[in-house]
Enzyme design. Structure first.
Site, mmCIF file in Angstrom:
data_model
loop_
_atom_site.group_PDB
_atom_site.id
_atom_site.type_symbol
_atom_site.label_atom_id
_atom_site.label_comp_id
_atom_site.label_asym_id
_atom_site.label_seq_id
_atom_site.Cartn_x
_atom_site.Cartn_y
_atom_site.Cartn_z
ATOM 1 N N LYS A 117 44.339 38.780 50.462
ATOM 2 C CA LYS A 117 43.319 39.468 49.673
ATOM 3 C C LYS A 117 43.902 40.703 48.977
ATOM 4 C CE LYS A 117 39.291 37.771 52.124
ATOM 5 N NZ LYS A 117 38.325 38.014 53.184
ATOM 6 N N LYS A 196 41.289 23.395 42.922
ATOM 7 C CA LYS A 196 40.262 23.565 43.959
ATOM 8 C C LYS A 196 39.073 24.327 43.379
ATOM 9 C CE LYS A 196 39.586 25.982 48.396
ATOM 10 N NZ LYS A 196 38.659 27.041 48.287
ATOM 11 N N LYS A 199 34.800 30.060 43.502
ATOM 12 C CA LYS A 199 34.156 31.135 42.735
ATOM 13 C C LYS A 199 35.194 31.941 41.982
ATOM 14 C CE LYS A 199 31.983 31.930 46.334
ATOM 15 N NZ LYS A 199 31.329 31.999 47.570
#
Ligand code: ADP
Ligand code: TRP
Length: 327
Positions: A117, A196, A199
């Site tokens: 992240k 894939k 969002k």
């Protein structure tokens, strides 16, 4: 895998990070709903976790409500499964602290999701770093046995086991049940660009999209330039891979044969896919619109769910408090 006792507690959390897409549906939500009768299922909306990415109060409230409404619309039965908001169970944040005090820094430093992240540009806040401890508290607070998750979350369940073991050993008491991850076996659902569906890639097809917007989205699926008459490889085609999710085995075999025979153009294949998506979500979409118009029902479900969840969490956290000497 051994047969699960009917009393096994299943628990999973869903981040309210935006509109759910059909990858979320086939990859997670459908299993959650199908499982609701298999054991004692707890599902919660991880709005505290979402604060590591969403810092807009109105948006977070809306997303949280929408996830709850989506689950109810697609068949989650609040009489069978307990659906609640993470933040409605303050015992979870209380437990997070108790767990952090027995957690070596190195355990959190090894968490790949934090590194991923931060590499993707999220701010390296202490909240993001300690995210696995909040997730461990989510799991341990309800004596969860089985945690159905996607592959990216398996390490967090392992970390949870480590924290539970560390606490039990430190205080020489069997305070926490050690949970097991159950990997969702669903195939990766491709997005309109063939990658894939996610969002963050902006390639999703929202579950409750309808009418012209849905048509436009389906028609935008990227295909190659094989002419209509030519034979086509179904497995190399995103339209086919999406269609396969909605089809019976016979329908899938039949469609694959039509691809291989030639004569099926991508435009027609997309129209057939459109009809499948439209039909599959029609009832859920209508129910979703009703729930949006009557938010009090969704609120009541979440309030009742939180009361059930809190009753369990209070006992577990009291056990932990007694073991470590703060009660
Ligand atoms: P996103 O990538 O859109 O942000 P999340 O990471 O929030 O999705 O995933 C929520 C759940 O949906 C997870 O259990 C994940 O495994 C599942 N999921 C997300 N995208 C897909 C996909 N394309 N195919 C299958 N499952 C998916
Ligand atoms: N971290 C999970 C995700 O991003 C969501 C989550 C929070 C969760 N707490 C949990 C999942 C507890 C399973 C159990 O998808």
């Amino acid at each position: 895998m051994p047969a699960l006792m009917s009393t096994a507690r299943f628990l999973s959390g869903i981040q309210p990070s935006g509109e759910l897409h059909i990858g979320n549906y086939f990859g997670a939500m459908r299993q959650h709903i199908d499982n609701q009768a298999a054991g004692d299922s707890f599902y919660f909306i991880a709005n505290y976790h979402a604060l590591t990415t969403i810092q807009d109060a109105e948006l977070l409230r809306r997303n949280t409500f929408d996830v709850a409404a989506s689950y109810l619309a697609m068949g989650l039965d609040p009489q069978r499964a307990t659906l609640f908001r993470q933040s409605d169970v303050p015992e979870v944040t209380e437990l997070t602290w108790l767990l952090l005090t027995v957690t070596p820094m190195g355990l959190l430093e090894r968490a790949v999701s934090y590194k991923d992240k931060v590499a993707r540009g999220l701010p390296a806040s202490a909240g993001l770093f300690t995210y696995p401890a909040l997730m461990a508290a989510d799991i341990l607070a309800y004596d969860s046995d089985v945690v159905p998750v996607g592959a990216d979350q398996v390490q967090h369940v392992e970390i949870t086991r480590d924290m539970a073991g560390a606490f039990n050993r430190t205080y020489d008491a069997e305070v926490f049940v050690l949970p097991a991850a159950r990997l969702n076996q669903a195939k990766v659902v491709p997005g309109v660009d063939g990658q894939k569906m996610s969002k963050s890639y902006g390639n999703g097809i929202s579950m409750f999209l309808a009418g012209k917007k849905l048509k436009k989205r389906v028609m935008s699926i990227v295909t190659d330039s094989t002419p209509v008459e030519a034979p086509k490889d179904p497995d190399a085609c995103t339209v086919f891979r999406l269609h396969a999710l909605f089809a019976t085995d016979d329908e899938r075999a039949d469609l694959a044969a039509r691809y291989r025979a030639g004569g099926l153009g991508y435009g027609d294949a997309k129209k057939e896919l459109l009809a499948k998506i439209d039909a599959h979500f029609a009832a859920g979409r209508a129910r979703y619109a009703e729930l949006q118009a009557d938010p009090s029902y969704v609120e009541d479900v979440l309030t009742a769910g939180a009361a059930r969840a809190r009753a369990v969490a209070r006992q577990v956290v009291d056990r932990a408090r007694a073991a470590c000497g703060v009660a």
